[in-house]
Design a protein around this motif. Structure first.
Motif, PDB file in Angstrom:
ATOM      1  N   ALA A   4       0.835  -1.202   0.000  1.00 55.17           N
ATOM      2  CA  ALA A   4       0.000   0.000   0.000  1.00 55.17           C
ATOM      3  C   ALA A   4       0.871   1.254   0.000  1.00 55.17           C
ATOM      4  CB  ALA A   4      -0.919  -0.001   1.210  1.00 55.17           C
ATOM      5  N   LEU A   5       1.970   1.216   0.743  1.00 55.22           N
ATOM      6  CA  LEU A   5       2.889   2.353   0.777  1.00 55.22           C
ATOM      7  C   LEU A   5       3.469   2.606  -0.609  1.00 55.22           C
ATOM      8  CD1 LEU A   5       4.553   4.472   2.339  1.00 55.22           C
ATOM      9  CD2 LEU A   5       6.231   2.676   2.758  1.00 55.22           C
ATOM     10  N   VAL A   6       3.896   1.550  -1.280  1.00 53.09           N
ATOM     11  CA  VAL A   6       4.459   1.696  -2.627  1.00 53.09           C
ATOM     12  C   VAL A   6       3.407   2.269  -3.572  1.00 53.09           C
ATOM     13  CG1 VAL A   6       5.385   0.463  -4.618  1.00 53.09           C
ATOM     14  CG2 VAL A   6       6.185  -0.101  -2.333  1.00 53.09           C
ATOM     15  N   ALA A   7       2.210   1.733  -3.511  1.00 52.19           N
ATOM     16  CA  ALA A   7       1.140   2.209  -4.393  1.00 52.19           C
ATOM     17  C   ALA A   7       0.852   3.695  -4.152  1.00 52.19           C
ATOM     18  CB  ALA A   7      -0.121   1.385  -4.181  1.00 52.19           C
ATOM     19  N   THR A   8       0.834   4.103  -2.899  1.00 48.89           N
ATOM     20  CA  THR A   8       0.568   5.510  -2.588  1.00 48.89           C
ATOM     21  C   THR A   8       1.708   6.389  -3.068  1.00 48.89           C
ATOM     22  OG1 THR A   8       0.165   4.563  -0.392  1.00 48.89           O
ATOM     23  CG2 THR A   8      -0.642   6.731  -0.770  1.00 48.89           C
ATOM     24  N   ARG A   9       2.944   5.950  -2.832  1.00 46.30           N
ATOM     25  CA  ARG A   9       4.112   6.734  -3.248  1.00 46.30           C
ATOM     26  C   ARG A   9       4.134   6.884  -4.767  1.00 46.30           C
ATOM     27  NH1 ARG A   9       4.921  10.168  -0.846  1.00 46.30           N
ATOM     28  NH2 ARG A   9       6.736  10.581  -2.081  1.00 46.30           N
ATOM     29  N   LEU A  10       3.899   5.802  -5.470  1.00 46.40           N
ATOM     30  CA  LEU A  10       3.915   5.867  -6.927  1.00 46.40           C
ATOM     31  C   LEU A  10       2.793   6.742  -7.458  1.00 46.40           C
ATOM     32  CD1 LEU A  10       4.900   2.293  -8.101  1.00 46.40           C
ATOM     33  CD2 LEU A  10       6.158   4.418  -8.419  1.00 46.40           C
ATOM     34  N   GLY A  11       1.679   6.725  -6.770  1.00 48.67           N
ATOM     35  CA  GLY A  11       0.544   7.525  -7.213  1.00 48.67           C
ATOM     36  C   GLY A  11       0.786   9.017  -7.142  1.00 48.67           C
ATOM     37  N   CYS A  12       1.610   9.457  -6.191  1.00 48.42           N
ATOM     38  CA  CYS A  12       1.799  10.903  -6.028  1.00 48.42           C
ATOM     39  C   CYS A  12       3.245  11.355  -6.186  1.00 48.42           C
ATOM     40  CB  CYS A  12       1.250  11.337  -4.663  1.00 48.42           C
ATOM     41  SG  CYS A  12       2.074  10.556  -3.278  1.00 48.42           S
ATOM     42  N   ASP A  13       4.144  10.473  -6.564  1.00 48.41           N
ATOM     43  CA  ASP A  13       5.551  10.853  -6.699  1.00 48.41           C
ATOM     44  C   ASP A  13       5.803  11.455  -8.076  1.00 48.41           C
ATOM     45  OD1 ASP A  13       8.435  10.913  -6.882  1.00 48.41           O
ATOM     46  OD2 ASP A  13       8.412   9.612  -5.124  1.00 48.41           O
ATOM     47  N   ILE A  14       6.522  12.528  -8.080  1.00 48.94           N
ATOM     48  CA  ILE A  14       6.825  13.228  -9.330  1.00 48.94           C
ATOM     49  C   ILE A  14       7.818  12.443 -10.200  1.00 48.94           C
ATOM     50  CG2 ILE A  14       8.749  14.589  -8.448  1.00 48.94           C
ATOM     51  CD1 ILE A  14       7.448  16.983 -10.000  1.00 48.94           C
ATOM     52  N   ALA A  15       8.457  11.432  -9.637  1.00 51.56           N
ATOM     53  CA  ALA A  15       9.442  10.640 -10.377  1.00 51.56           C
ATOM     54  C   ALA A  15       8.842  10.000 -11.625  1.00 51.56           C
ATOM     55  CB  ALA A  15      10.044   9.566  -9.474  1.00 51.56           C
ATOM     56  N   ARG A  16       7.562   9.724 -11.601  1.00 53.68           N
ATOM     57  CA  ARG A  16       6.904   9.143 -12.783  1.00 53.68           C
ATOM     58  C   ARG A  16       6.972  10.097 -13.974  1.00 53.68           C
ATOM     59  NH1 ARG A  16       1.563   8.420 -12.536  1.00 53.68           N
ATOM     60  NH2 ARG A  16       1.335  10.036 -10.980  1.00 53.68           N
ATOM     61  N   ARG A  17       7.000  11.390 -13.705  1.00 54.54           N
ATOM     62  CA  ARG A  17       7.087  12.372 -14.788  1.00 54.54           C
ATOM     63  C   ARG A  17       8.532  12.782 -15.070  1.00 54.54           C
ATOM     64  NH1 ARG A  17       2.448  13.503 -12.155  1.00 54.54           N
ATOM     65  NH2 ARG A  17       3.250  15.069 -10.757  1.00 54.54           N
ATOM     66  N   THR A  18       9.338  12.899 -14.028  1.00 50.14           N
ATOM     67  CA  THR A  18      10.716  13.365 -14.225  1.00 50.14           C
ATOM     68  C   THR A  18      11.619  12.310 -14.847  1.00 50.14           C
ATOM     69  OG1 THR A  18      11.295  12.821 -11.942  1.00 50.14           O
ATOM     70  CG2 THR A  18      10.595  15.090 -12.383  1.00 50.14           C
ATOM     71  N   ILE A  19      11.167  11.071 -14.931  1.00 51.34           N
ATOM     72  CA  ILE A  19      11.946  10.021 -15.586  1.00 51.34           C
ATOM     73  C   ILE A  19      12.142  10.357 -17.069  1.00 51.34           C
ATOM     74  CG2 ILE A  19       9.986   8.526 -16.183  1.00 51.34           C
ATOM     75  CD1 ILE A  19      13.262   7.163 -14.847  1.00 51.34           C
ATOM     76  N   LYS A  20      11.277  11.199 -17.607  1.00 48.92           N
ATOM     77  CA  LYS A  20      11.356  11.577 -19.025  1.00 48.92           C
ATOM     78  C   LYS A  20      12.340  12.720 -19.270  1.00 48.92           C
ATOM     79  CE  LYS A  20       6.615  10.119 -19.551  1.00 48.92           C
ATOM     80  NZ  LYS A  20       5.237  10.558 -19.473  1.00 48.92           N
ATOM     81  N   MET A  21      12.849  13.316 -18.214  1.00 50.04           N
ATOM     82  CA  MET A  21      13.787  14.427 -18.357  1.00 50.04           C
ATOM     83  C   MET A  21      15.199  13.890 -18.581  1.00 50.04           C
ATOM     84  SD  MET A  21      12.364  17.033 -15.527  1.00 50.04           S
ATOM     85  CE  MET A  21      10.961  18.047 -15.869  1.00 50.04           C
ATOM     86  N   LYS A  22      16.164  14.788 -18.545  1.00 50.95           N
ATOM     87  CA  LYS A  22      17.550  14.386 -18.790  1.00 50.95           C
ATOM     88  C   LYS A  22      18.417  14.665 -17.568  1.00 50.95           C
ATOM     89  CE  LYS A  22      17.277  15.221 -23.710  1.00 50.95           C
ATOM     90  NZ  LYS A  22      17.723  15.990 -24.842  1.00 50.95           N
ATOM     91  N   GLY A  23      19.628  14.140 -17.619  1.00 52.08           N
ATOM     92  CA  GLY A  23      20.639  14.443 -16.616  1.00 52.08           C
ATOM     93  C   GLY A  23      20.323  13.935 -15.227  1.00 52.08           C
ATOM     94  N   ALA A  24      20.651  14.758 -14.234  1.00 54.41           N
ATOM     95  CA  ALA A  24      20.499  14.373 -12.826  1.00 54.41           C
ATOM     96  C   ALA A  24      19.045  14.090 -12.473  1.00 54.41           C
ATOM     97  CB  ALA A  24      21.049  15.472 -11.924  1.00 54.41           C
ATOM     98  N   THR A  25      18.130  14.819 -13.084  1.00 49.47           N
ATOM     99  CA  THR A  25      16.712  14.626 -12.775  1.00 49.47           C
ATOM    100  C   THR A  25      16.264  13.224 -13.168  1.00 49.47           C
ATOM    101  OG1 THR A  25      16.389  16.971 -13.187  1.00 49.47           O
ATOM    102  CG2 THR A  25      14.417  15.613 -13.091  1.00 49.47           C
ATOM    103  N   ARG A  26      16.665  12.780 -14.355  1.00 45.74           N
ATOM    104  CA  ARG A  26      16.309  11.429 -14.808  1.00 45.74           C
ATOM    105  C   ARG A  26      16.989  10.373 -13.933  1.00 45.74           C
ATOM    106  NH1 ARG A  26      16.482   9.620 -20.880  1.00 45.74           N
ATOM    107  NH2 ARG A  26      14.366   8.898 -20.643  1.00 45.74           N
ATOM    108  N   TYR A  27      18.242  10.615 -13.586  1.00 45.29           N
ATOM    109  CA  TYR A  27      18.970   9.673 -12.724  1.00 45.29           C
ATOM    110  C   TYR A  27      18.249   9.511 -11.385  1.00 45.29           C
ATOM    111  CZ  TYR A  27      22.371   8.004  -9.377  1.00 45.29           C
ATOM    112  OH  TYR A  27      22.982   7.301  -8.376  1.00 45.29           O
ATOM    113  N   MET A  28      17.888  10.629 -10.783  1.00 42.54           N
ATOM    114  CA  MET A  28      17.224  10.578  -9.483  1.00 42.54           C
ATOM    115  C   MET A  28      15.873   9.867  -9.591  1.00 42.54           C
ATOM    116  SD  MET A  28      18.344  14.380  -8.217  1.00 42.54           S
ATOM    117  CE  MET A  28      17.448  14.398  -6.691  1.00 42.54           C
ATOM    118  N   ALA A  29      15.126  10.143 -10.645  1.00 41.15           N
ATOM    119  CA  ALA A  29      13.839   9.476 -10.848  1.00 41.15           C
ATOM    120  C   ALA A  29      14.037   7.976 -11.054  1.00 41.15           C
ATOM    121  CB  ALA A  29      13.116  10.086 -12.048  1.00 41.15           C
ATOM    122  N   SER A  30      15.062   7.596 -11.808  1.00 44.77           N
ATOM    123  CA  SER A  30      15.345   6.175 -12.038  1.00 44.77           C
ATOM    124  C   SER A  30      15.632   5.458 -10.726  1.00 44.77           C
ATOM    125  CB  SER A  30      16.561   6.006 -12.961  1.00 44.77           C
ATOM    126  OG  SER A  30      16.351   6.596 -14.201  1.00 44.77           O
TER     127      SER A  30
END
Length: 160
Positions: A4-30
């Motif tokens: 449930a914690l994972v599902a909630t985190r994934l539902g509201c974490d910005i990493a799902r969108r920042t994975i499409k960016m480049k550089g450090a932002t993509r690394y951190m999201a990955s």
């Protein structure tokens, strides 16, 4: 709870969108998303592979739960947040380098080997996974230190 914690985190974490960016932002999201995956795997092991159920995976379930949480999840989070936390806490620049992906991949590949080794009762794979996890952590520390030293050297070279 973990699932449930994972599902909630994934539902509201910005990493799902920042994975499409480049550089450090993509690394951190990955690193964040991979860490959430290990937390979900730990929850699944907890639910479906308890020692009471028997089988190869059940024999190693306690070890796997600990390592998926404290190595797969926690170290992935450390790798993800270090580029922001280290400068804030230590006052040291930590420029992102694409080489930071190497220890991240090693960490997760080691966890996969550890999981496969435990499921197949293959001690060799299980140990190889553990060694790769250790190597990933040491390599990340070395790369981060080298990046910080390089950044420090550059800032003193160009200061007036």
């Amino acid at each position: 709870r973990g699932a449930a914690l994972v599902a909630t985190r994934l539902g509201c974490d910005i990493a799902r969108r920042t994975i499409k960016m480049k550089g450090a932002t993509r690394y951190m999201a990955s690193a964040l998303l991979a860490g959430y995956a290990w937390l979900a795997i730990a929850a699944l092991i907890w639910i479906f592979a308890s020692p009471l159920q028997g089988g190869n995976l059940a024999e190693h379930s306690y070890d796997l739960m600990l390592h998926t949480v404290f190595v797969g999840f926690v170290f992935s989070m450390i790798f993800a947040h270090a580029p922001v936390i280290v400068p804030a806490v230590l006052g040291v620049k930590l420029p992102f380098r694409t080489s930071f992906y190497v220890p991240l991949v090693l960490l997760h590949f080691g966890m996969v080997l550890r999981l496969i080794g435990a499921a197949g009762d293959n001690t060799h794979l299980w140990r190889c996974g553990g060694v790769l996890n250790e190597l990933a952590i040491v390599l990340y520390l070395a790369l981060a230190a080298a990046s910080a030293v390089r950044a420090r050297g550059k800032s003193t070279l160009f200061s007036s």
